[in-house]
Design an enzyme around this catalytic site. Sequence first.
Site, PDB file in Angstrom:
ATOM      1  CD  GLU A 226     -15.422   5.473   1.996  1.00  0.00           C
ATOM      2  OE1 GLU A 226     -14.943   6.071   1.076  1.00  0.00           O
ATOM      3  OE2 GLU A 226     -14.787   4.532   2.481  1.00  0.00           O
TER       4      GLU A 226
ATOM      5  CE  LYS B  52       7.017   5.660  13.734  1.00  0.00           C
ATOM      6  NZ  LYS B  52       6.277   5.222  14.792  1.00  0.00           N
TER       7      LYS B  52
ATOM      8  CD1 TRP C 108       5.058  10.465  11.801  1.00  0.00           C
ATOM      9  CD2 TRP C 108       4.944   8.455  10.722  1.00  0.00           C
ATOM     10  NE1 TRP C 108       4.587   9.568  12.497  1.00  0.00           N
ATOM     11  CE2 TRP C 108       4.303   8.666  11.867  1.00  0.00           C
ATOM     12  CE3 TRP C 108       4.941   7.344   9.586  1.00  0.00           C
ATOM     13  CZ2 TRP C 108       3.822   7.201  12.216  1.00  0.00           C
ATOM     14  CZ3 TRP C 108       4.334   6.540   9.818  1.00  0.00           C
ATOM     15  CH2 TRP C 108       3.618   6.121  11.389  1.00  0.00           C
TER      16      TRP C 108
HETATM   17  P1  ADP Z   1     -10.392   3.575  -2.969  1.00  0.00           P
HETATM   18  O1  ADP Z   1      -9.996   3.334  -1.520  1.00  0.00           O
HETATM   19  O2  ADP Z   1     -10.868   2.400  -3.481  1.00  0.00           O
HETATM   20  O3  ADP Z   1      -9.267   4.149  -3.569  1.00  0.00           O
HETATM   21  P2  ADP Z   1     -11.894   6.132  -3.302  1.00  0.00           P
HETATM   22  O4  ADP Z   1     -11.608   6.156  -4.678  1.00  0.00           O
HETATM   23  O5  ADP Z   1     -13.087   6.607  -2.615  1.00  0.00           O
HETATM   24  O6  ADP Z   1     -11.439   4.659  -2.942  1.00  0.00           O
HETATM   25  O7  ADP Z   1     -10.722   6.889  -2.649  1.00  0.00           O
HETATM   26  C1  ADP Z   1     -10.738   7.625  -1.689  1.00  0.00           C
HETATM   27  C2  ADP Z   1      -9.197   7.995  -1.411  1.00  0.00           C
HETATM   28  O8  ADP Z   1      -8.529   8.514  -2.440  1.00  0.00           O
HETATM   29  C3  ADP Z   1      -8.876   9.071  -0.397  1.00  0.00           C
HETATM   30  O9  ADP Z   1      -9.286   8.341   0.860  1.00  0.00           O
HETATM   31  C4  ADP Z   1      -7.600   9.476  -0.506  1.00  0.00           C
HETATM   32  O10 ADP Z   1      -6.557   8.895  -0.076  1.00  0.00           O
HETATM   33  C5  ADP Z   1      -7.507   9.434  -1.917  1.00  0.00           C
HETATM   34  N1  ADP Z   1      -7.790  10.879  -2.694  1.00  0.00           N
HETATM   35  C6  ADP Z   1      -9.052  11.111  -3.056  1.00  0.00           C
HETATM   36  N2  ADP Z   1      -8.924  12.664  -3.557  1.00  0.00           N
HETATM   37  C7  ADP Z   1      -7.352  12.840  -3.468  1.00  0.00           C
HETATM   38  C8  ADP Z   1      -6.795  13.936  -3.496  1.00  0.00           C
HETATM   39  N3  ADP Z   1      -7.285  15.077  -4.157  1.00  0.00           N
HETATM   40  N4  ADP Z   1      -5.446  14.079  -3.207  1.00  0.00           N
HETATM   41  C9  ADP Z   1      -4.791  13.046  -2.624  1.00  0.00           C
HETATM   42  N5  ADP Z   1      -5.626  11.992  -2.479  1.00  0.00           N
HETATM   43  C10 ADP Z   1      -6.801  11.666  -2.766  1.00  0.00           C
END
Ligand code: ADP
Length: 541
Positions: A330, A439, A444
């Site tokens: 997104e 949780k 948390w």
């Molecule tokens: P999907 O929901 O299919 O995994 P995306 O590849 O768009 O799709 O994933 C986005 C998600 O990946 C973010 O909302 C987050 O949870 C995780 N994410 C992305 N970059 C990081 C990061 N540097 N550290 C931790 N989590 C990350």
Amino acid sequence: MSDSLHTMMDYPLTLTALLERAGQYFADKEVVSRLPDGSMHRSNWGQIKDRALRMAECLLAAGLKKGDRVATLMWNHYAHLECYFGVPAAGGVLHPLNLRLHPDEIAWIANHAQDRFLIVDDVLLPVLQKFAAKVKFERIWVVKHPGPPSRHEYEDYEAWLKEATGQVPLPAIQENDGASMCYTSGTTGHPKGVLYSHRTQVLHSMAQAMADSCAVSQHDVALLAAPMFHANGWGLSYTAAMVGAKYVLPGPNLDAESLLDLIAREGVTVTCAVPTVWLAALAGMEKRGPDWRPPRDVRILCGGTAPPESLIRKLDHHGFHVIHSWGMTETSPQATVSLLRTKSLAWPEDQQYAVRSKQGWPLPLVEVRTCNEKGLAPWDGETMGELEVRGAWVAASYFNAPETRDRWTADGWFRTGDVATIDPDGCIKLVDRSKDLVKSGGEWISSVDLENMLMSHPAVREAGVVGVHHPKWQERPLAVVALKDGATATADELCAFLGTKFAKWQLPDGFVFVHDLPHTSTGKLLKTELRKKYAEWKWQT
Ligand code: ADP
């Protein structure tokens, strides 16, 4: 806009302008692909430009109208790059399909996106066959790669491109026209489509190339080790064209040996991929020798999940320097970057690594905030809240999915589903995805923190922590651990190791040792499967 007071041109920000520039000023700069059979293919930006514009003409001749979706089912290579630019140049929307999904899901996505045409690798025809009956593509073109010929009833990509005359004017593209789209993996509900515009992608590339971001320039050799079908191919193809970098595409060959070989052979200086790829690559580097380094130092744009601090440290030792970034499909996808700031240059090493392990600061033209049940969370580095984001390359809605409107707040911010803290300097630290937080008795526990600490243990290759129902505490953390080849460690040892940093109530109550952990189609830990598998876990009381 005609009555606004300025004297400047209204010059559209289009991907075609980036392509034209690459073809004009960097025609000889190489575009190198490793094809599915492992052989090398060498092209350059001049040829990519010519062939992408040919494709645009052929698509128009096929009846493509502005905004029509053209799907691809391809690995990372020159022809996919031609689609990345050719489809938008015709006014179409490129839609790379995630070839690792279940065929029913691919069909669902292609139908939801209303893809009209498909361009497919011959080696992926067996994947297409599994869902072709469920999707009505009007025409299908097949890219033939070296290897045994495949029998099919579709059209040949090369023969099709030859039909172009070079004499047909292409339509004028507006910067707010659609250019490409990607679906999120849909960890909850159906996958959701994000449709990027030319403008958002050009601005994203500008930000990605900035010195305070990935600093991509014409002097770089860029390697796209994230799939072109994941999160807009991380935007790197557009950035590489914009600056005129030599560009390297690895095809399906992402195992450690192939990747390290390609990096060394082509002199790669900047790359990207999720941490899982680099965990495997690190094992490959260590096998090559304790002090092995590539010929040139390499910057890695790394995100998708959090790279453990231990990984960042070890990669530095081998000349690979992680630029940690957070983003989502997104957000085009790059939204933040975690580089040291001026004042932290003098900090002790441990403190610097702690900063680089966080998700960092938003890029210019992206804003973030965290909200919880009390409203806006303070920037104190402790209060958790859901991360919300808005900005110049952030989605304002999902494609044809009005039921998802509640993912945006009334004042127009996107609710990410990630839980984070923001410190007084504005640095973001992701605590977890909201659904992955454990949780326990009203408190948390961050599964990510536990996983990262476990992965810094010398015997651990990978670890996943999930919350499992507990009769007394609601949920308790269970750690699922894959050890390095030949290494040993017991649950008690790992628990004692975690106990040096975590409070007793935060420690996992159970450890399971496995050979391999399950991953999503884009290389992330598949927590849903772990949760399902261990849902009936019997806690020892
Ligand atoms: P999907 O929901 O299919 O995994 P995306 O590849 O768009 O799709 O994933 C986005 C998600 O990946 C973010 O909302 C987050 O949870 C995780 N994410 C992305 N970059 C990081 C990061 N540097 N550290 C931790 N989590 C990350």
